[in-house]
Each structure stands twice: as structure tokens, then as C-alpha cells.
Design a protein around this motif. Structure first.
Motif, PDB file in Angstrom:
ATOM      1  N   TYR A 125      74.517  13.226  37.354  1.00  0.00           N
ATOM      2  CA  TYR A 125      74.315  11.786  37.383  1.00  0.00           C
ATOM      3  C   TYR A 125      72.820  11.501  37.257  1.00  0.00           C
ATOM      4  O   TYR A 125      72.013  12.048  38.010  1.00  0.00           O
ATOM      5  N   ILE A 127      70.659   8.351  37.746  1.00  0.00           N
ATOM      6  CA  ILE A 127      70.784   6.996  38.277  1.00  0.00           C
ATOM      7  C   ILE A 127      69.447   6.269  38.173  1.00  0.00           C
ATOM      8  O   ILE A 127      68.450   6.687  38.771  1.00  0.00           O
ATOM      9  N   THR A 155      73.514   5.950  34.644  1.00  0.00           N
ATOM     10  CA  THR A 155      73.728   4.610  35.171  1.00  0.00           C
ATOM     11  C   THR A 155      72.454   3.792  34.994  1.00  0.00           C
ATOM     12  O   THR A 155      71.341   4.323  35.069  1.00  0.00           O
ATOM     13  N   THR A 157      71.151  -0.022  36.364  1.00  0.00           N
ATOM     14  CA  THR A 157      71.397  -1.245  37.118  1.00  0.00           C
ATOM     15  C   THR A 157      70.228  -2.203  36.938  1.00  0.00           C
ATOM     16  O   THR A 157      69.067  -1.819  37.125  1.00  0.00           O
ATOM     17  N   TYR A 191      76.999   3.986  32.249  1.00  0.00           N
ATOM     18  CA  TYR A 191      77.586   3.096  33.256  1.00  0.00           C
ATOM     19  C   TYR A 191      76.575   2.006  33.636  1.00  0.00           C
ATOM     20  O   TYR A 191      75.776   2.168  34.564  1.00  0.00           O
ATOM     21  N   ILE A 205      73.788  -0.511  42.684  1.00  0.00           N
ATOM     22  CA  ILE A 205      74.350   0.818  42.470  1.00  0.00           C
ATOM     23  C   ILE A 205      74.722   1.483  43.794  1.00  0.00           C
ATOM     24  O   ILE A 205      75.706   2.221  43.876  1.00  0.00           O
ATOM     25  N   ILE A 214      82.337   3.073  41.442  1.00  0.00           N
ATOM     26  CA  ILE A 214      81.854   3.842  40.299  1.00  0.00           C
ATOM     27  C   ILE A 214      82.770   5.027  40.004  1.00  0.00           C
ATOM     28  O   ILE A 214      83.049   5.345  38.847  1.00  0.00           O
TER      29      ILE A 214
END
Length: 271
Positions: A125, A127, A155, A157, A191, A205, A214
Motif C-alpha cells: 500500500y 498511502i 491511495t 486522499t 484508490y 483515509i 477500503i
């Protein structure tokens, strides 16, 4: 800011930085922009690292830490993703540069968001919040990311939908990359989430993780230190909250000298 930049020919050589030229600019919104510069053939870095970037002013160099958004394998250019702060010492000036203007790029890239800081795992991941997406732009272009993990989740955000910059890159363009396109099509999941506007995935997140949303959306199990590895790049509060979530789940922070289950970057452009 009305400072006149020092002309390239008047910038004295330095052991601390290269003098590069702006080759491309893109203003996403009133608050965000990207730019590329030439790349000195002697400048070496590892995807995920950051470097000091800035401008030469009459009073001397003004630099801030920027994650490098381009892949280390791109020999010709360096790419950066930046916020615009109206009264920020650097970004208030940097946002007005034009193609051909000189940019200072430090000679010593560094940072913790590199693959060597992580133990082997099944799922990675990455992020990011806001311009914390930048290192993922670099890493997503690197073949070794897909060689080391069965699945890669990026991801991003942001506050508003318009701030989901590089969305087309992850959803369309990366699949056609000649070096990683085939692997990205099979392994990469993008994402995006938005905190202040209606969007298919709405919320911070941290909330999306703690609620399990998620994992439901991606159809994967919740974080497990036996299989999942994480890289984190966001604002200080986000980094702190995410680290607490992971430590509570038994995750160990890693470094190049002692690889672990997650790594995070504290360098963040604030002005």
C-alpha cells in the motif's frame, strides 16, 4: 512576491546543488501545480526519495524538500508536484516560473520511502494525501515494485474532487507505459478519496481504514503485518494517525538499515 530571480549565468557553481532548467509546467488548480526540469547526468536517486529544490534569489538560495515524482530510470528529466501557498517563502515564487527558468536541485537525495526499507510481502500500500502522492508517481513507474509484490495499491486522499491530480495517469496512462504497463494492468489498484465533497469514496483515509471501508471496496483482507507492507506520505497529523493505527496492529517501522513492515516520510513542502 516580486523578487527578480537571479539569471542562470549569474548563479555560481555550488557543491550543494545543480542548476537545472524548467522544461514543462502544468497548473492543475489555483492551489496545485507540477513542473519538470532537466536532469544532470551525475544526479542519481532511488525512486521514492526526496531532494532539496528551489530558486536562487538575490539574497541567496531558497530551497525546500520535494519528493521526486519521476522514475529514477528517466535519464532526461525530473518531475515535481507542488502546492501553492500565497505567502509561502518558496511556493509563492516557484508557481510563477516559466519554461527555461533556472531551478536549483540538491545533489544529495534522501528519504525513507524506498523499497529497501521494507520486508518482503504480498501486498504493497502506498498511502498519500495531497502532494504526498509524488513518491508514488515515481515508484509506480518502477518494474521492481511489481516484481516484489503481488498487488500494489495507491491511495490518494484530497479535499476536493478537482485535487485528484494524476488520476488519468493511474487510471489510464500507466497501463500503456512500455516498461511497467503489463504489470500495472495486472497488479496496480488506484484508490482515490475526497474529504470535503461528494465522491464515490468519501472520507479521511484513516477513517476508511479503521471502518474497514477500503478493504471492502478493494475486496481484500484488513491489514496484516504478515502479508501487507505500507509506505506513507502525508501531512504530519495524517502520518501520526496512520502510524498509530499500524503500531496497534503489530506493525514495525522500517528503514534501510533495518527493514520493517512500513515506512513513512516526514519531509513535506509547507511553503
Amino acid at each position: 512576491m516580486t523578487d527578480v530571480l537571479v539569471a542562470r549565468e549569474d548563479i555560481k557553481p555550488s557543491k550543494s546543488f545543480f542548476v537545472e532548467d524548467v522544461t514543462w509546467l502544468h497548473h492543475w488548480t489555483d492551489d496545485l501545480f507540477s513542473f519538470r526540469t532537466t536532469r544532470d547526468p551525475n544526479f542519481k536517486f532511488t525512486s521514492g526519495q526526496f531532494v532539496m529544490v528551489g530558486l536562487m534569489l538575490p539574497g541567496g538560495p531558497l530551497l525546500r524538500a520535494y519528493s521526486i515524482a519521476s522514475a529514477e530510470s528517466n535519464a532526461d528529466e525530473l518531475e515535481f508536484y507542488s502546492i501553492k501557498v500565497p505567502d509561502g517563502p518558496l511556493t509563492s515564487r516557484l508557481q510563477h516560473v516559466r519554461v527555461g527558468d533556472p531551478i536549483l536541485v540538491g545533489r544529495k537525495p534522501t528519504g525513507t520511502l524506498i523499497l529497501d526499507g521494507l520486508k518482503p510481502g504480498k501486498r504493497l500500500y502506498m498511502i498519500g494525501t495531497g502532494t504526498g502522492l509524488a513518491p508514488w508517481l515515481s515508484l509506480a513507474r518502477e518494474p521492481q515494485v511489481y516484481e516484489r509484490f503481488d498487488e500494489v495499491v495507491v491511495t490518494h486522499t484530497v479535499r476536493q474532487v478537482r485535487d485528484l491530480n494524476y488520476r488519468e495517469f493511474f487510471e489510464q496512462e500507466l497501463a500503456n507505459d512500455p516498461r511497467v504497463g503489463s504489470a500495472a494492468r495486472q497488479k496496480l489498484r488506484y484508490y482515490p478519496s475526497v474529504t470535503r465533497e461528494s465522491f464515490r469514496t468519501q472520507g479521511r483515509i484513516t477513517d476508511l481504514i479503521t471502518s474497514g471501508r477500503i478493504f471492502e471496496d478493494l475486496g481484500v483482507p484488513a491489514f496484516d503485518p504478515a502479508t501487507d507492507r505500507l509506505m506513507i506520505c502525508g501531512s504530519p497529523p495524517v502520518n501520526t494517525d496512520l502510524k498509530a493505527i499500524l503500531v496497534e496492529r503489530g506493525y514495525i517501522e522500517g528503514s534501510v538499515s533495518a527493514p520493517g513492515d512500513f515506512v513513512l516520510e516526514k519531509a513535506f513542502v509547507e511553503g
